[in-house]
Scaffold this motif. Sequence first.
Motif, mmCIF file in Angstrom:
data_model
loop_
_atom_site.group_PDB
_atom_site.id
_atom_site.type_symbol
_atom_site.label_atom_id
_atom_site.label_comp_id
_atom_site.label_asym_id
_atom_site.label_seq_id
_atom_site.Cartn_x
_atom_site.Cartn_y
_atom_site.Cartn_z
ATOM 1 N N THR A 170 25.157 62.328 40.746
ATOM 2 C CA THR A 170 24.752 63.008 41.985
ATOM 3 C C THR A 170 23.364 62.564 42.422
ATOM 4 N N SER A 171 22.438 62.463 41.481
ATOM 5 C CA SER A 171 21.060 62.060 41.798
ATOM 6 C C SER A 171 20.985 60.607 42.260
ATOM 7 N N LEU A 172 21.900 59.782 41.763
ATOM 8 C CA LEU A 172 21.899 58.361 42.136
ATOM 9 C C LEU A 172 22.450 58.111 43.541
ATOM 10 N N GLN A 173 23.029 59.124 44.162
ATOM 11 C CA GLN A 173 23.583 58.951 45.507
ATOM 12 C C GLN A 173 22.508 58.623 46.537
ATOM 13 N N LYS A 174 21.253 58.971 46.254
ATOM 14 C CA LYS A 174 20.149 58.661 47.167
ATOM 15 C C LYS A 174 19.729 57.190 47.078
ATOM 16 N N ASP A 175 20.208 56.510 46.056
ATOM 17 C CA ASP A 175 19.825 55.110 45.815
ATOM 18 C C ASP A 175 20.683 54.195 46.691
ATOM 19 N N ALA B 270 17.144 58.804 37.695
ATOM 20 C CA ALA B 270 17.629 58.275 38.974
ATOM 21 C C ALA B 270 16.460 57.913 39.885
ATOM 22 N N GLU B 271 15.435 58.746 39.906
ATOM 23 C CA GLU B 271 14.243 58.477 40.727
ATOM 24 C C GLU B 271 13.509 57.245 40.230
ATOM 25 N N GLN B 272 13.343 57.133 38.902
ATOM 26 C CA GLN B 272 12.573 56.033 38.327
ATOM 27 C C GLN B 272 13.279 54.688 38.466
ATOM 28 N N LEU B 273 14.597 54.666 38.358
ATOM 29 C CA LEU B 273 15.334 53.406 38.527
ATOM 30 C C LEU B 273 15.136 52.854 39.930
ATOM 31 N N ARG B 274 15.184 53.735 40.922
ATOM 32 C CA ARG B 274 14.965 53.314 42.306
ATOM 33 C C ARG B 274 13.513 52.913 42.532
ATOM 34 N N LEU B 275 12.584 53.711 42.010
ATOM 35 C CA LEU B 275 11.155 53.448 42.195
ATOM 36 C C LEU B 275 10.754 52.106 41.589
ATOM 37 N N ARG B 276 11.265 51.809 40.402
ATOM 38 C CA ARG B 276 10.894 50.588 39.673
ATOM 39 C C ARG B 276 11.817 49.419 39.989
ATOM 40 N N ASP B 277 12.855 49.656 40.801
ATOM 41 C CA ASP B 277 13.833 48.632 41.178
ATOM 42 C C ASP B 277 14.428 47.955 39.943
ATOM 43 N N VAL B 278 14.822 48.774 38.986
ATOM 44 C CA VAL B 278 15.418 48.279 37.741
ATOM 45 C C VAL B 278 16.830 47.770 38.032
ATOM 46 N N GLY B 279 17.171 46.609 37.517
ATOM 47 C CA GLY B 279 18.502 46.047 37.697
ATOM 48 C C GLY B 279 19.121 45.671 36.366
ATOM 49 N N GLY B 280 20.450 45.552 36.345
ATOM 50 C CA GLY B 280 21.145 45.155 35.126
ATOM 51 C C GLY B 280 21.602 46.349 34.304
ATOM 52 N N MET B 281 21.719 46.139 32.990
ATOM 53 C CA MET B 281 22.192 47.205 32.094
ATOM 54 C C MET B 281 21.070 48.194 31.781
ATOM 55 N N VAL B 282 21.439 49.465 31.743
ATOM 56 C CA VAL B 282 20.496 50.532 31.395
ATOM 57 C C VAL B 282 21.145 51.402 30.329
ATOM 58 N N VAL B 283 20.420 51.664 29.243
ATOM 59 C CA VAL B 283 20.898 52.538 28.169
ATOM 60 C C VAL B 283 19.924 53.701 28.040
ATOM 61 N N VAL B 284 20.460 54.929 28.039
ATOM 62 C CA VAL B 284 19.628 56.130 27.970
ATOM 63 C C VAL B 284 19.932 56.884 26.684
ATOM 64 N N ASP B 285 18.881 57.178 25.917
ATOM 65 C CA ASP B 285 19.001 57.970 24.693
ATOM 66 C C ASP B 285 18.580 59.403 25.016
ATOM 67 N N PHE B 286 19.541 60.199 25.473
ATOM 68 C CA PHE B 286 19.269 61.598 25.757
ATOM 69 C C PHE B 286 19.082 62.362 24.442
ATOM 70 N N ILE B 287 18.528 63.573 24.533
ATOM 71 C CA ILE B 287 18.463 64.452 23.367
ATOM 72 C C ILE B 287 19.899 64.794 22.956
ATOM 73 N N ASP B 288 20.164 64.777 21.669
ATOM 74 C CA ASP B 288 21.530 64.928 21.147
ATOM 75 C C ASP B 288 22.226 66.169 21.699
ATOM 76 N N MET B 289 23.470 65.958 22.115
ATOM 77 C CA MET B 289 24.322 67.057 22.581
ATOM 78 C C MET B 289 25.677 66.938 21.887
ATOM 79 N N ASP B 290 26.126 68.008 21.256
ATOM 80 C CA ASP B 290 27.408 67.999 20.573
ATOM 81 C C ASP B 290 28.554 68.391 21.488
ATOM 82 N N SER B 291 28.239 69.085 22.572
ATOM 83 C CA SER B 291 29.274 69.592 23.471
ATOM 84 C C SER B 291 29.674 68.546 24.500
ATOM 85 N N ASP B 292 30.984 68.289 24.617
ATOM 86 C CA ASP B 292 31.469 67.370 25.654
ATOM 87 C C ASP B 292 31.206 67.933 27.043
ATOM 88 N N LYS B 293 31.250 69.272 27.173
ATOM 89 C CA LYS B 293 30.967 69.900 28.473
ATOM 90 C C LYS B 293 29.534 69.630 28.902
#
Length: 505
Positions: free
Chosen positions: A364-369, A330-353
């Motif tokens: 929540t973090s993007l609310q500052k943007d 969230a910080e980096q998108l605002r800092l770099r003024d990234v626009g358009g589609m963004v895809v994030v490859d997080f570390i694998d998580m099997d839990s939906d929770k």
Amino acid sequence: MRKIILHRWMNVIRGAIVEDEKVVEWLFDTKLEGPQPGTVIRGKVIDILPGIDAAFVDIGSDKNGFLYKKELVAYHHFMTINDSDTPVKEPSITSLVTKGQWINVQVKKEETGSKGAKLTELLSFPGKYLVYLPEADYIAVSKKMKTDDIRDNWRKKAREWVENHEGVIIRTLADEAKEELVHEEFIRLKEMYSNIFNSGGNLPNKVATLYNESSILARITRDFIMDDDTTIVVDKLEDFQYIKRQLSNLHSSKVELYQGKENIFSFYELDKFLEKSVKPFVWMKNGGSLHINHTEAMTVIDVNSAKYTGKQGLRETALAINIQAAKTIAEQLRLRDVGGMVVVDFIDMDSDKDRAKVTQMLRTSLQKDRTMTNVLGFTKLGLLEMTRKKTRKPLLETTHTTCRSCNGTGQVRKAEEIARDLEEELFAMRYQEDGAFLIDIEERVNELFADNGQSRLLKLEELLSKKIFLVPVNDREYTIRFMGGLEEARKRWNERTQSAVHKQG
């Protein structure tokens, strides 16, 4: 606390928004093709087409702007007066505007392809809490406010403020704002319109930009000037005076004029932050890392554990890294003024929770943007999809260009960025007794100072009261080879240029 630092050089402004001693957003005045939405222009009616109820207006662009009859103030006032069930004959466009007439118009939609910009004579000026409409004849209140009572109260207050044909749109942010702050913004925007209107009337008969909503000063004034926790620091008197005029006595201490001899960006060490802000690799606080890759279609972010050493199991480790990654992204998108589609490859998580926790942390973090974002969630492949509205060029595209040597597989700094750094470095040495500089400079950068750019070089020499000799090279951005007397610099320059001619021969 927030501090906004603005630096003007050669009529171009760039700046940084600093929160808790950390740069969170960069501000650049970028050169855009054609007039942008929100820009107010004094233009001349070139032609009128009664068949489509429209006029063409010269707004200083290669393409004339397009102005529909329904976007004329006179038409709007006529329809407001005759707003009844009894049908009335609409006035013709030729009775409302004449060929050769000078009018103030605002860009509604930028020009595209062969089509000129769409214009309106019904100007609007957005602020943080409201939008001021000088000729709208109506009041509107955001439907997103908490209760109807709050909306009714704001509608009542707005009716007390407006005069003649004025209109107002009360924005959602006014929901919990103090009345005096909102009214103060109304007065400020009204005075700004009055100044624009008067400046347009006092101009000779020529096309001119009266107000640029996309400029840094306009954006800062609109978004931050009413915030009590914000201080604005500028290094040019004209910018200090402009912002001061926008402030009431209540907030007049919020703007400061920096008068140090050192470049304001160097004083606040912003140059180091800027260089770091465009690097693809980002360390996170917990030892994890991000790799940010910009492509033509989208921005791809890869999350890695890197140096993180968790003391719990694999699931807990992945969740801890991904939670921190969500905050950092969230910080980096605002800092770099990234626009358009963004895809994030997080570390694998099997839990939906766990995925839900990461998604919620990102939202929540993007609310500052200040820019609109939309987190869509995880795909079947485990990739998170989101979008961020494109408002300006991303930081990397603003400061860098495609490398000609590697045919687009890498990035190098734009020639304009290098030229600006050189000018700033020479300006910092303006008080030295040396009368001349001999500088090796990359050939593509030298082009900005040669031929059509000679005026730029002459202006710089006049500013420094020194002679500048440039030698084009291909192996570096620039190097100041010599500082000293004029004759010695000229001698060395002749030797370098003659040597280059012999090598070519």
